[in-house]
Design an enzyme around this catalytic site. Structure first.
Site, PDB file in Angstrom:
ATOM      1  N   ARG A   1       0.853  -1.175   0.000  1.00 45.63           N
ATOM      2  CA  ARG A   1       0.000   0.000   0.000  1.00 45.63           C
ATOM      3  C   ARG A   1       0.896   1.235   0.000  1.00 45.63           C
ATOM      4  O   ARG A   1       1.919   1.277   0.711  1.00 45.63           O
ATOM      5  CB  ARG A   1      -0.900   0.034   1.255  1.00 45.63           C
ATOM      6  CG  ARG A   1      -2.112  -0.884   1.162  1.00 45.63           C
ATOM      7  CD  ARG A   1      -3.094  -0.434   0.077  1.00 45.63           C
ATOM      8  NE  ARG A   1      -4.248  -1.298  -0.089  1.00 45.63           N
ATOM      9  CZ  ARG A   1      -4.335  -2.290  -0.971  1.00 45.63           C
ATOM     10  NH1 ARG A   1      -3.314  -2.568  -1.761  1.00 45.63           N
ATOM     11  NH2 ARG A   1      -5.447  -2.982  -1.088  1.00 45.63           N
TER      12      ARG A   1
ATOM     13  N   HIS B   1      -1.290   0.042  -9.911  1.00 42.87           N
ATOM     14  CA  HIS B   1      -1.928  -0.923  -9.013  1.00 42.87           C
ATOM     15  C   HIS B   1      -2.338  -2.200  -9.778  1.00 42.87           C
ATOM     16  O   HIS B   1      -3.524  -2.559  -9.833  1.00 42.87           O
ATOM     17  CB  HIS B   1      -3.142  -0.292  -8.328  1.00 42.87           C
ATOM     18  CG  HIS B   1      -3.533  -0.982  -7.048  1.00 42.87           C
ATOM     19  ND1 HIS B   1      -4.009  -0.322  -5.953  1.00 42.87           N
ATOM     20  CD2 HIS B   1      -3.505  -2.296  -6.689  1.00 42.87           C
ATOM     21  CE1 HIS B   1      -4.273  -1.189  -4.988  1.00 42.87           C
ATOM     22  NE2 HIS B   1      -3.973  -2.403  -5.423  1.00 42.87           N
TER      23      HIS B   1
ATOM     24  N   GLU C   1      -4.681   7.233  -5.139  1.00 45.22           N
ATOM     25  CA  GLU C   1      -4.789   6.527  -6.421  1.00 45.22           C
ATOM     26  C   GLU C   1      -6.035   6.977  -7.172  1.00 45.22           C
ATOM     27  O   GLU C   1      -7.115   7.038  -6.567  1.00 45.22           O
ATOM     28  CB  GLU C   1      -4.833   5.012  -6.177  1.00 45.22           C
ATOM     29  CG  GLU C   1      -3.515   4.501  -5.627  1.00 45.22           C
ATOM     30  CD  GLU C   1      -3.459   2.975  -5.473  1.00 45.22           C
ATOM     31  OE1 GLU C   1      -4.453   2.298  -5.798  1.00 45.22           O
ATOM     32  OE2 GLU C   1      -2.418   2.484  -5.023  1.00 45.22           O
TER      33      GLU C   1
HETATM   34  N1  LIG Z   1      -0.771  -4.394  -5.288  1.00 43.97           N
HETATM   35  C1  LIG Z   1      -1.796  -5.231  -5.263  1.00 43.97           C
HETATM   36  O1  LIG Z   1      -2.560  -5.311  -6.219  1.00 43.97           O
HETATM   37  C2  LIG Z   1      -2.004  -6.085  -4.076  1.00 43.97           C
HETATM   38  C3  LIG Z   1      -1.638  -5.629  -2.827  1.00 43.97           C
HETATM   39  N2  LIG Z   1      -1.836  -6.429  -1.713  1.00 43.97           N
HETATM   40  C4  LIG Z   1      -1.385  -5.882  -0.435  1.00 43.97           C
HETATM   41  O2  LIG Z   1      -0.240  -6.617   0.014  1.00 43.97           O
HETATM   42  C5  LIG Z   1      -0.160  -6.558   1.439  1.00 43.97           C
HETATM   43  C6  LIG Z   1       0.085  -7.953   2.004  1.00 43.97           C
HETATM   44  O3  LIG Z   1      -1.021  -8.783   1.723  1.00 43.97           O
HETATM   45  P1  LIG Z   1      -1.092 -10.261   2.314  1.00 43.97           P
HETATM   46  O4  LIG Z   1       0.247 -10.893   2.228  1.00 43.97           O
HETATM   47  O5  LIG Z   1      -2.255 -10.895   1.659  1.00 43.97           O
HETATM   48  O6  LIG Z   1      -1.438  -9.938   3.860  1.00 43.97           O
HETATM   49  P2  LIG Z   1      -1.082 -10.845   5.131  1.00 43.97           P
HETATM   50  O7  LIG Z   1      -1.960 -10.352   6.225  1.00 43.97           O
HETATM   51  O8  LIG Z   1      -1.118 -12.289   4.752  1.00 43.97           O
HETATM   52  O9  LIG Z   1       0.442 -10.467   5.456  1.00 43.97           O
HETATM   53  C7  LIG Z   1       0.837  -9.281   6.065  1.00 43.97           C
HETATM   54  C8  LIG Z   1       2.023  -9.616   6.984  1.00 43.97           C
HETATM   55  O10 LIG Z   1       2.560  -8.396   7.485  1.00 43.97           O
HETATM   56  C9  LIG Z   1       2.966  -8.649   8.837  1.00 43.97           C
HETATM   57  N3  LIG Z   1       3.077  -7.408   9.591  1.00 43.97           N
HETATM   58  C10 LIG Z   1       2.097  -6.660  10.146  1.00 43.97           C
HETATM   59  N4  LIG Z   1       2.621  -5.579  10.758  1.00 43.97           N
HETATM   60  C11 LIG Z   1       3.969  -5.652  10.585  1.00 43.97           C
HETATM   61  C12 LIG Z   1       5.063  -4.831  10.975  1.00 43.97           C
HETATM   62  N5  LIG Z   1       4.859  -3.695  11.647  1.00 43.97           N
HETATM   63  N6  LIG Z   1       6.326  -5.201  10.621  1.00 43.97           N
HETATM   64  C13 LIG Z   1       6.527  -6.334   9.923  1.00 43.97           C
HETATM   65  N7  LIG Z   1       5.528  -7.164   9.536  1.00 43.97           N
HETATM   66  C14 LIG Z   1       4.265  -6.821   9.855  1.00 43.97           C
HETATM   67  C15 LIG Z   1       1.895  -9.576   9.390  1.00 43.97           C
HETATM   68  O11 LIG Z   1       2.380 -10.309  10.509  1.00 43.97           O
HETATM   69  C16 LIG Z   1       1.633 -10.466   8.192  1.00 43.97           C
HETATM   70  O12 LIG Z   1       2.431 -11.641   8.257  1.00 43.97           O
HETATM   71  C17 LIG Z   1      -1.486  -5.905   1.897  1.00 43.97           C
HETATM   72  O13 LIG Z   1      -1.235  -4.522   2.104  1.00 43.97           O
HETATM   73  C18 LIG Z   1      -2.409  -6.066   0.697  1.00 43.97           C
HETATM   74  O14 LIG Z   1      -3.428  -5.109   0.670  1.00 43.97           O
HETATM   75  C19 LIG Z   1      -2.342  -7.691  -1.805  1.00 43.97           C
HETATM   76  C20 LIG Z   1      -2.740  -8.182  -3.024  1.00 43.97           C
HETATM   77  C21 LIG Z   1      -2.642  -7.411  -4.253  1.00 43.97           C
HETATM   78  O1  LIG Z   2      -6.271  -7.163  -3.173  1.00 41.93           O
HETATM   79  C1  LIG Z   2      -5.680  -6.120  -2.924  1.00 41.93           C
HETATM   80  O2  LIG Z   2      -5.361  -5.737  -1.786  1.00 41.93           O
HETATM   81  C2  LIG Z   2      -5.299  -5.257  -4.039  1.00 41.93           C
HETATM   82  O3  LIG Z   2      -4.596  -4.297  -3.797  1.00 41.93           O
HETATM   83  C3  LIG Z   2      -5.812  -5.522  -5.404  1.00 41.93           C
HETATM   84  O4  LIG Z   2      -6.587  -4.426  -5.816  1.00 41.93           O
HETATM   85  P1  LIG Z   2      -7.537  -4.514  -7.117  1.00 41.93           P
HETATM   86  O5  LIG Z   2      -8.566  -5.554  -6.835  1.00 41.93           O
HETATM   87  O6  LIG Z   2      -6.659  -4.908  -8.261  1.00 41.93           O
HETATM   88  O7  LIG Z   2      -8.107  -3.151  -7.285  1.00 41.93           O
END
Ligand SMILES: NC(=O)C1=CN([C@@H]2O[C@H](COP(=O)(O)OP(=O)(O)OC[C@H]3O[C@@H](n4cnc5c(N)ncnc54)[C@H](O)[C@@H]3O)[C@@H](O)[C@H]2O)C=CC1
Ligand SMILES: O=C(O)C(=O)COP(=O)(O)O
Length: 586
Positions: A274, A322, A303
Site C-alpha cells: 500500500r 496498481h 490513487e
Molecule cells: N498491489 C496489489 O494489487 C495487491 C496488494 N496487496 C497488499 O499486500 C499486502 C500484504 O497482503 P497479504 O500478504 O495478503 O497480507 P497478510 O496479512 O497475509 O500479510 C501481512 C504480513 O505483514 C505482517 N506485519 C504486520 N505488521 C507488521 C510490521 N509492523 N512489521 C513487519 N511485519 C508486519 C503480518 O504479521 C503479516 O504476516 C497488503 O497490504 C495487501 O493489501 C495484496 C494483493 C494485491
Molecule cells: O487485493 C488487494 O489488496 C489489491 O490491492 C488488489 O486491488 P484490485 O482488486 O486490483 O483493485
C-alpha cells in the site's frame, strides 16, 4: 444436568442478517431465519458490480441474482442505484463510504471486495448500517507476488526506462546498465501470504533473503531458507527491500526520512503493498540524494496519483497503476471467491471471509459484555509485548470461573482474544464469524483452559489469563516463570482491569493506554512519574504498583488517556530507578 446460562451462539452463526430502516434498529443487526429474496424484481436479490469482475464470478452471481455491471459510476450514481441493491461488489477503485450505506436505506446487506485490502470501504459505517463486508483474501496472493518479482527484475535492469527510450527512437545502451540480483540481499518486510511467496521466488533467483515480521512463525521462514531478522538488520543490510505489510497505524509511513537514513546507500525499494507504508515525500528526497538508487511502485497514497506526481515521473522510478492482482487467473479466482461469499452471505450462511463484525444483539451480550472487552484488550496487550522469537503461534487462554464449564460458552471470548492478538498486526478484520479461520490461516494455535473455582457462580468469569509462548518480550517483566508472556485481567465493578503482568500483580483499568515500568521499589516513584506526565498535560487515569517484596523490584502500571510524546516517555525511562518500561495502546 447443567443449565445453559449464556446465550447459545450457534443461533447467531446460522442466522441471516437483515436490517430495518428505522434509526434505532438500523444500528444493529437483526437475526432472522428466512432466506433472502431481495427487494428487486422476480424475487431475486439485486447485485451491483462497479468494477470489472472475472466472468466466472459474474456467471455464478447471475444464477442467483439480478446482476447490474455498471463500471465507472460517480459516487452520486452509486448512491442513486444502491437503494435498489442487496449487494455491492467492488475492487480497490470504488470508494464505499458512509454516503453509500446511508443512501441504501437499509437495503444493502453485503459488500464484496474482490481482493484483499478493504481500505476503500468504510467498515465502521458498514457495521453501523448492519451491512456485512466480505473479501477475497487468497486468490490474488500469487499474482501480487509475481508482480513484486516482475518489478524487482524490471527495476534492476531498467526495463521500463529502456523500453520508453527505444520507443522514442533512441538506441541507448550505456545509460541502462543494470545491477545483478544473484548474491544480493533482499529484505522482505511482512512475511504473510504475499511476502512469503516473494521470498520463495527470490531464493530461486539466487538472492540472499531476509525478512522482518515480528508475528511470523520462524519455522515457516526457515523452511524456505529465509532468515527472520529485526527491522534494523533488515533495513540496514539489504540491497533490495520489498514491502508486503498491511497499511495499519504501525506501518503508516514506516519508510520515512529517519529509516531511509539508516539504509545502505544505493538501496532499491519495491512496493506492491500500500502506498501509505512509504512517506512519499521522503522517498523523493532519498532518491534525489542517492540513498535510494531506484524504486518500483505499484501502489500510491492517492490513487490514481495526481497528474505530474514527481515520484511517478522520476527517472529512477518504475511505476505501475496498481496491477498487483491483475492477472487473468487472479481475477477469475477473486471473482469466484467473492461471488461465493456474497451469495452465501445473502443466503445467511456463515461467511469465512467476513471482515466486519456483525453486531450481536445486546441481550446476548449483556452478561458477557465486559468480559468481551477484557478478552480483546488482553489479546491486544499481550501481542504488543512481543518483540521477536518464533512468532505468535502458541497462545493459551485460561478462564477461571466457578461456573460449570458446560454453562460457559467461551467462543465469543476466544474470538475477541484472537481479534486483539491479530488485528493490530494485520490487514485482517476479525469477528465472531472469521476469528478461528484467521487464526488457523496464520498458524496461531489457540488453546483454552477452564479453571474451576470454588464459590458462587455469580460472575460468569473471575479472571482471564492470556499467555503467548516461544516469544521474546520487549518488557522482560511480562514473562512468567516458564518464560511465556503472561497478562491477566478481571472485570471489577463492570470495568475490565489488568491485574497481573508476568509475575507482578497490578491494578489498572483497561481504558486509554498503559505505561508499564519495572523499577527498584522505593518511595516517591509514583509522584516522579506523575509529575513528568502532568507537565505534558497527559491525564493519568490510574496508577498501581505491584511488587515482589518490599524494597525489591516492582512493576508500576499507569493508565493514561492520551499518548505521551517520545520526549516524555524518554524522561520516564531516564529515571535511574526505572529498569525498563513500555507504552501499550489499548
Ligand atoms: N498491489 C496489489 O494489487 C495487491 C496488494 N496487496 C497488499 O499486500 C499486502 C500484504 O497482503 P497479504 O500478504 O495478503 O497480507 P497478510 O496479512 O497475509 O500479510 C501481512 C504480513 O505483514 C505482517 N506485519 C504486520 N505488521 C507488521 C510490521 N509492523 N512489521 C513487519 N511485519 C508486519 C503480518 O504479521 C503479516 O504476516 C497488503 O497490504 C495487501 O493489501 C495484496 C494483493 C494485491
Ligand atoms: O487485493 C488487494 O489488496 C489489491 O490491492 C488488489 O486491488 P484490485 O482488486 O486490483 O483493485
Amino acid at each position: 444436568m447443567a443449565t445453559t446460562t449464556l446465550v447459545n451462539l450457534s443461533s447467531i452463526f446460522s442466522s441471516r442478517l437483515v436490517t430495518t430502516p428505522s434509526f434505532s434498529q438500523r444500528r444493529r443487526i437483526i437475526l432472522v431465519t428466512t432466506s433472502c429474496t431481495g427487494g428487486g424484481g422476480g424475487g431475486k436479490p439485486t447485485i451491483l458490480v462497479t468494477e470489472k469482475l472475472g466472468q466466472a464470478g459474474i456467471d455464478l452471481l447471475k444464477k442467483y441474482a439480478n446482476v447490474d455491471c455498471s463500471y465507472d459510476l460517480s459516487l452520486e450514481e452509486i448512491c442513486t442505484k444502491i437503494s435498489l441493491c442487496d449487494a455491492l461488489i467492488v475492487r480497490s477503485g470504488t470508494k464505499v463510504g458512509r454516503d453509500v450505506f446511508e443512501s441504501s436505506r437499509g437495503r444493502l446487506k453485503v459488500v464484496g471486495r474482490a481482493g484483499v485490502g478493504i481500505d476503500n470501504v468504510d467498515l465502521a459505517a458498514a457495521t453501523e448500517y448492519g451491512c456485512l463486508v466480505v473479501n477475497a483474501p487468497t486468490a490474488n496472493t500469487v499474482a501480487a507476488a509475481e508482480h513484486g518479482i516482475a518489478l524487482l527484475t524490471a527495476m534492476a535492469r531498467n526495463v521500463a526506462q529502456a523500453d520508453a527510450s527505444i520507443k522514442a527512437g533512441k538506441w541507448t545502451r550505456n545509460k541502462y546498465i543494470g545491477v545483478s540480483l544473484v548474491g544480493k540481499t533482499l529484505a522482505v518486510l511482512g512475511f504473510g501470504k504475499v511476502g512469503s511467496e516473494v521470498a520463495r521466488r527470490a531464493r530461486g533467483l539466487g538472492m540472499h533473503v531476509i525478512t522482518h515480521d515480528p508475528y511470523a512463525p520462524a519455522d515457516r521462514a526457515r523452511a524456505i531458507g529465509v532468515e527472520l531478522v529485526s527491522f534494523e538488520v533488515a533495513i540496514s543490510t539489504a540491497d533490495f527491500i520489498s514491502l508486503h505489510l498491511p497499511l495499519t497505524a504501525a506501518t503508516s509511513k514506516l519508510l520515512n526520512d529517519e529509516t531511509f537514513a539508516r539504509m545502505k546507500k544505493g538501496v532499491r525499494i519495491v512496493n506492491v503493498a500500500r502506498g501509505g507504508v512509504i512517506d512519499e515525500e521522503a522517498l523523493l528526497r532519498a532518491l534525489d540524494s542517492g540513498i535510494v538508487a531506484q524504486a518500483a511502485l505499484d501502489v500510491f497514497t492517492v490513487e490514481p496519483p495526481v497528474e505530474g506526481n514527481k515520484l511517478v515521473l522520476h527517472e529512477s522510478v518504475t511505476a505501475t497503476p496498481h496491477l498487483g492482482a491483475s492477472t487473468m487467473e487472479a481475477q477469475e479466482g477473486v471473482a469466484i471467491e467473492v461471488a461465493e461469499a456474497v451469495i452465501g452471505a445473502l443466503r445467511g450462511e456463515l461467511a469465512a471471509t467476513a471482515v466486519n463484525a456483525p453486531m450481536v444483539p445486546l441481550e446476548v451480550l449483556r452478561e458477557l459484555k465486559p468480559y468481551v472487552v477484557l478478552a480483546e484488550k488482553l489479546g491486544r496487550l499481550a501481542v504488543q509485548l512481543v518483540t521477536g522469537g518464533s512468532g505468535v503461534n502458541a497462545v493459551k487462554v485460561t478462564y477461571a470461573s466457578s461456573r460449570d464449564p458446560d454453562d460457559l460458552d467461551t467462543r465469543l471470548l476466544r474470538a475477541m482474544v484472537i481479534k486483539g492478538l491479530i488485528e493490530p498486526i494485520s490487514s485482517v478484520f476479525i469477528n465472531l464469524v472469521n476469528s478461528d479461520y484467521v487464526a488457523k490461516q496464520r498458524g496461531v494455535k489457540i488453546s483454552e483452559e477452564r479453571m474451576v473455582l470454588d464459590g458462587s457462580p455469580e460472575n460468569p468469569i473471575e479472571y482471564i489469563t492470556v499467555r503467548i509462548a516461544n516469544v521474546e518480550s520487549r518488557f522482560a517483566s511480562a514473562l512468567s516463570e516458564s518464560g511465556e508472556i503472561k497478562v491477566e485481567g478481571r472485570v471489577k465493578q463492570g470495568v475490565p482491569s489488568l491485574t497481573k503482568v508476568g509475575l507482578f500483580g497490578v491494578d489498572v483499568s483497561l481504558e486509554g493506554s498503559v505505561i508499564l515500568c519495572r523499577q527498584v521499589d522505593q518511595p516517591g516513584m509514583i509522584g516522579r512519574v506523575a509529575s513528568i506526565l502532568g507537565d505534558e498535560n497527559v491525564n493519568v487515569s490510574f496508577m498501581s504498583v505491584g511488587r515482589i517484596a518490599p524494597g525489591k523490584q516492582a512493576v508500576m502500571a499507569i493508565g493514561v488517556d492520551e499518548q505521551p510524546s517520545k520526549e516524555t516517555l524518554k524522561k520516564i525511562g531516564d529515571i535511574s530507578a526505572i529498569e525498563e518500561f513500555v507504552f501499550l495502546k489499548l
